[in-house]
Motif scaffolding. Sequence first.
Motif, short mmCIF file in Angstrom:
data_model
loop_
_atom_site.label_atom_id
_atom_site.label_comp_id
_atom_site.label_asym_id
_atom_site.label_seq_id
_atom_site.Cartn_x
_atom_site.Cartn_y
_atom_site.Cartn_z
N TYR A 50 42.25 -10.33 43.48
CA TYR A 50 42.77 -11.55 42.93
C TYR A 50 41.84 -12.75 43.10
N SER A 51 41.48 -13.21 41.91
CA SER A 51 40.25 -14.26 41.74
C SER A 51 40.59 -15.37 42.84
N TYR A 166 53.01 -13.79 27.52
CA TYR A 166 53.40 -12.51 27.77
C TYR A 166 54.63 -12.16 26.63
N ILE A 170 50.49 -10.77 25.16
CA ILE A 170 49.10 -10.89 25.50
C ILE A 170 49.15 -10.70 27.23
N GLN A 171 48.29 -9.80 27.84
CA GLN A 171 48.38 -9.55 29.19
C GLN A 171 47.70 -10.55 30.10
N GLY A 172 47.74 -10.42 31.21
CA GLY A 172 47.14 -11.39 32.02
C GLY A 172 45.82 -11.26 32.17
N ARG A 173 45.08 -12.49 32.16
CA ARG A 173 43.61 -12.54 32.19
C ARG A 173 43.03 -12.75 33.48
N LYS A 174 41.81 -12.20 33.84
CA LYS A 174 41.51 -12.45 34.99
C LYS A 174 40.82 -13.75 34.98
N ILE A 176 42.40 -16.50 34.90
CA ILE A 176 43.59 -17.46 34.37
C ILE A 176 44.88 -17.10 35.18
N GLU A 177 45.37 -15.62 34.96
CA GLU A 177 46.57 -15.25 35.45
C GLU A 177 46.43 -14.69 36.90
#
Length: 178
Positions: A50-51, A166, A170-174, A176-177
Amino acid sequence: MADKSRKGLIQIYTGNGKGKTTAAFGLALRASGSGLRTAIVQFMKKGEWYSEIVAIAHLPLVEIFSYGGSKFLKKGTPPDEENLQLARDAVAKARELMTAGEVDILILDELNNAVFFDLLTEEEALCLFREKPAHMELVVTGRNATEAMMEAADLVTEMREIKHPYQKGIQGRKGIEF
């Protein structure tokens, strides 16, 4: 060392909208810049990928402890022993941090959902509220905060989803989400 003269409040960030953990981590960022010590105990989350976990490791005065299981939880299905034990471990870590008295802010990330998925009882969560040292700011995140938990808090912010990517596939973006 924690400033024991400061009055600490209980904050809850809840609701179906995006940004609860992000808001809590933003508070940790602000606190670090002000010389305040923050500890984050994550319920139901794990993974160094997780970022926000990668970034928080670079902040001075902020520690993070993650207690997430390998199995998916479903409401109405009894939780497995692994997730129950991890929730107990997270509560024990929260109590240890409260007792030590060395942090100014304690963030209990996804505590609301830990209660919702029956990993903890509402009363166990409320006990943490009551055990909070007077100087410590306690921040609780996650969807599904109970009425009693919100009543016990000093500040409650509800993140309300109005529109989300979503819904368009649109899937989760590294970054951002996650």
